[in-house]
Design a protein around this motif. Structure first.
Motif, PDB file in Angstrom:
ATOM      1  N   TYR A  31      -0.456  -7.381  -2.742  1.00 53.96           N
ATOM      2  CA  TYR A  31      -1.239  -8.367  -3.474  1.00 53.96           C
ATOM      3  C   TYR A  31      -2.726  -8.105  -3.196  1.00 53.96           C
ATOM      4  N   LEU A  32      -3.402  -7.499  -4.192  1.00 48.41           N
ATOM      5  CA  LEU A  32      -4.841  -7.321  -4.042  1.00 48.41           C
ATOM      6  C   LEU A  32      -5.561  -8.656  -4.115  1.00 48.41           C
ATOM      7  N   LEU A  33      -5.028  -9.561  -4.912  1.00 49.99           N
ATOM      8  CA  LEU A  33      -5.550 -10.929  -5.007  1.00 49.99           C
ATOM      9  C   LEU A  33      -4.376 -11.886  -4.903  1.00 49.99           C
ATOM     10  N   SER A  34      -4.542 -12.933  -4.113  1.00 49.44           N
ATOM     11  CA  SER A  34      -3.498 -13.951  -4.008  1.00 49.44           C
ATOM     12  C   SER A  34      -4.094 -15.181  -3.365  1.00 49.44           C
ATOM     13  N   GLN A  35      -3.283 -16.234  -3.290  1.00 51.46           N
ATOM     14  CA  GLN A  35      -3.719 -17.471  -2.650  1.00 51.46           C
ATOM     15  C   GLN A  35      -3.575 -17.420  -1.135  1.00 51.46           C
ATOM     16  N   TYR A  36      -2.979 -16.350  -0.616  1.00 54.81           N
ATOM     17  CA  TYR A  36      -2.671 -16.300   0.811  1.00 54.81           C
ATOM     18  C   TYR A  36      -3.698 -15.541   1.635  1.00 54.81           C
ATOM     19  N   GLY A  37      -4.664 -14.909   0.987  1.00 52.01           N
ATOM     20  CA  GLY A  37      -5.665 -14.190   1.746  1.00 52.01           C
ATOM     21  C   GLY A  37      -5.826 -12.764   1.249  1.00 52.01           C
ATOM     22  N   PRO A  38      -6.806 -12.056   1.779  1.00 46.86           N
ATOM     23  CA  PRO A  38      -7.078 -10.696   1.315  1.00 46.86           C
ATOM     24  C   PRO A  38      -5.996  -9.717   1.766  1.00 46.86           C
ATOM     25  N   PRO A  39      -5.920  -8.565   1.098  1.00 46.43           N
ATOM     26  CA  PRO A  39      -4.928  -7.558   1.476  1.00 46.43           C
ATOM     27  C   PRO A  39      -5.366  -6.818   2.729  1.00 46.43           C
ATOM     28  N   PRO A  40      -4.464  -6.083   3.363  1.00 46.17           N
ATOM     29  CA  PRO A  40      -4.868  -5.237   4.489  1.00 46.17           C
ATOM     30  C   PRO A  40      -5.921  -4.233   4.024  1.00 46.17           C
ATOM     31  N   ALA A  41      -6.888  -3.952   4.889  1.00 43.06           N
ATOM     32  CA  ALA A  41      -7.977  -3.065   4.509  1.00 43.06           C
ATOM     33  C   ALA A  41      -7.469  -1.688   4.103  1.00 43.06           C
ATOM     34  N   THR A  42      -6.442  -1.190   4.782  1.00 39.49           N
ATOM     35  CA  THR A  42      -5.932   0.143   4.465  1.00 39.49           C
ATOM     36  C   THR A  42      -5.291   0.182   3.079  1.00 39.49           C
ATOM     37  N   GLU A  43      -4.605  -0.888   2.693  1.00 37.28           N
ATOM     38  CA  GLU A  43      -3.996  -0.956   1.362  1.00 37.28           C
ATOM     39  C   GLU A  43      -5.059  -1.088   0.279  1.00 37.28           C
ATOM     40  N   LEU A  44      -6.091  -1.849   0.570  1.00 43.64           N
ATOM     41  CA  LEU A  44      -7.183  -1.976  -0.387  1.00 43.64           C
ATOM     42  C   LEU A  44      -7.835  -0.620  -0.631  1.00 43.64           C
ATOM     43  N   ARG A  45      -8.069   0.130   0.453  1.00 42.71           N
ATOM     44  CA  ARG A  45      -8.703   1.445   0.305  1.00 42.71           C
ATOM     45  C   ARG A  45      -7.817   2.383  -0.519  1.00 42.71           C
ATOM     46  N   ARG A  46      -6.507   2.272  -0.342  1.00 40.99           N
ATOM     47  CA  ARG A  46      -5.576   3.142  -1.063  1.00 40.99           C
ATOM     48  C   ARG A  46      -5.579   2.849  -2.558  1.00 40.99           C
ATOM     49  N   LEU A  47      -5.805   1.591  -2.929  1.00 43.72           N
ATOM     50  CA  LEU A  47      -5.624   1.190  -4.323  1.00 43.72           C
ATOM     51  C   LEU A  47      -6.918   0.954  -5.085  1.00 43.72           C
ATOM     52  N   VAL A  48      -8.038   0.816  -4.381  1.00 46.16           N
ATOM     53  CA  VAL A  48      -9.262   0.377  -5.041  1.00 46.16           C
ATOM     54  C   VAL A  48      -9.728   1.355  -6.114  1.00 46.16           C
ATOM     55  N   ASP A  49      -9.481   2.633  -5.924  1.00 42.65           N
ATOM     56  CA  ASP A  49      -9.927   3.609  -6.927  1.00 42.65           C
ATOM     57  C   ASP A  49      -9.184   3.467  -8.246  1.00 42.65           C
ATOM     58  N   ASP A  50      -8.034   2.796  -8.230  1.00 39.64           N
ATOM     59  CA  ASP A  50      -7.248   2.626  -9.450  1.00 39.64           C
ATOM     60  C   ASP A  50      -7.598   1.345 -10.204  1.00 39.64           C
ATOM     61  N   VAL A  51      -8.471   0.524  -9.617  1.00 40.90           N
ATOM     62  CA  VAL A  51      -8.839  -0.718 -10.298  1.00 40.90           C
ATOM     63  C   VAL A  51      -9.529  -0.406 -11.620  1.00 40.90           C
ATOM     64  N   GLU A  52     -10.388   0.594 -11.621  1.00 40.73           N
ATOM     65  CA  GLU A  52     -11.099   0.969 -12.845  1.00 40.73           C
ATOM     66  C   GLU A  52     -10.111   1.336 -13.949  1.00 40.73           C
ATOM     67  N   ALA A  53      -9.081   2.120 -13.600  1.00 45.00           N
ATOM     68  CA  ALA A  53      -8.071   2.500 -14.594  1.00 45.00           C
ATOM     69  C   ALA A  53      -7.305   1.277 -15.084  1.00 45.00           C
ATOM     70  N   PHE A  54      -7.057   0.328 -14.213  1.00 48.04           N
ATOM     71  CA  PHE A  54      -6.373  -0.911 -14.599  1.00 48.04           C
ATOM     72  C   PHE A  54      -7.208  -1.686 -15.613  1.00 48.04           C
ATOM     73  N   VAL A  55      -8.511  -1.777 -15.371  1.00 50.39           N
ATOM     74  CA  VAL A  55      -9.387  -2.496 -16.297  1.00 50.39           C
ATOM     75  C   VAL A  55      -9.468  -1.753 -17.629  1.00 50.39           C
ATOM     76  N   ARG A  56      -9.547  -0.426 -17.597  1.00 47.78           N
ATOM     77  CA  ARG A  56      -9.584   0.340 -18.834  1.00 47.78           C
ATOM     78  C   ARG A  56      -8.320   0.110 -19.653  1.00 47.78           C
ATOM     79  N   SER A  57      -7.162   0.068 -18.951  1.00 47.20           N
ATOM     80  CA  SER A  57      -5.906  -0.180 -19.639  1.00 47.20           C
ATOM     81  C   SER A  57      -5.921  -1.556 -20.310  1.00 47.20           C
TER      82      SER A  57
END
Length: 240
Positions: free
Chosen positions: A196-222
């Protein structure tokens, strides 16, 4: 703690009464040992066995109180001196009580064997390295993702209704945004067991965020492509 349960001529009722009184005293005394063991072992339940010349004593405790105290003589059957069932037979209790002081002495030796256990322990621990800078940067990135996802939620709310989900695939991985009104309920990557990059329970683990953050742009483009397709579909609608 020793006592004599012999019949003094007053009948079996008196023997039973004295048996019950002695059993109560033993339960109280063994309960003190049980509490000490629970404190030392750091748990609510457990058991410990103590050896004597005449046999072995097993004390089981739960929630800081004695569950049973069993004497296993080297000759003869085991005797439950304390239990949740009926009190022991008077003769059995007398047999066990003849060795009870040895049981207490064995417990005392057990405690004494730990003397000096922490004498060589240092509590001068190293300073703890702060994660403040890392978490601040993580929160900055998450806030930016939330801004973008909130804008998406607003558009989805306007077009698709009060609440719902928008899902797409980025590099073979499912991304799902759930909205409720103009707010983001969650942004999840990887299905129901995903991150969960965003949720009501708090932020994601920093390592998971780093792994996925580069794909956010592609998600927005989609998402933008999805909106473009919707606009193209709407443009072909004619109303006369």
């Amino acid at each position: 703690m020793t006592d004599d349960l012999g019949d003094d001529g007053n009948g079996l009722g008196d023997v039973a009464t004295r048996r019950d009184e002695l059993a109560t005293r033993v339960r109280t005394h063994a309960g003190e040992i049980a509490r000490e063991l629970a404190l030392f072992q750091g748990g609510d339940y457990g058991s410990e066995t103590f050896e004597t010349d005449a046999g072995s004593w097993t004390l089981k405790y739960e929630a800081g109180d004695v569950q049973y105290l069993r004497f296993d003589p080297k000759s003869g059957s085991e005797i439950y001196v304390v239990s949740s069932k009926q009190p022991p037979d008077p003769d059995d209790l007398e047999t066990a009580m003849a060795d009870y002081d040895a049981f207490v002495a064995a417990y005392d030796e057990y405690v004494a064997s730990f003397e000096g256990l922490f004498d060589d322990i240092s509590t001068d621990f190293p300073a703890v390295t702060s994660t403040a800078e890392l978490t601040a940067e993580r929160d900055r990135i998450v806030d930016r993702i939330r801004e973008v996802a909130t804008a998406m939620a607003g558009e989805l709310h306007r077009y698709d209704g009060e609440y719902g989900t928008y899902a797409t695939t980025v590099d073979g991985t499912r991304w799902e945004l759930k909205w409720d009104g103009d707010a983001v309920s969650y942004l999840r990557v990887g299905g129901s067991d995903g991150v969960y990059l965003l949720s009501q329970y708090g932020p994601p683990p920093a390592t998971e965020l780093r792994r996925l953050v580069d794909d956010v742009e592609a998600f927005v483009r989609s998402f933008n492509e999805h909106v473009d397709e919707l606009e193209a579909d709407l443009s072909t609608v004619a109303f006369e």
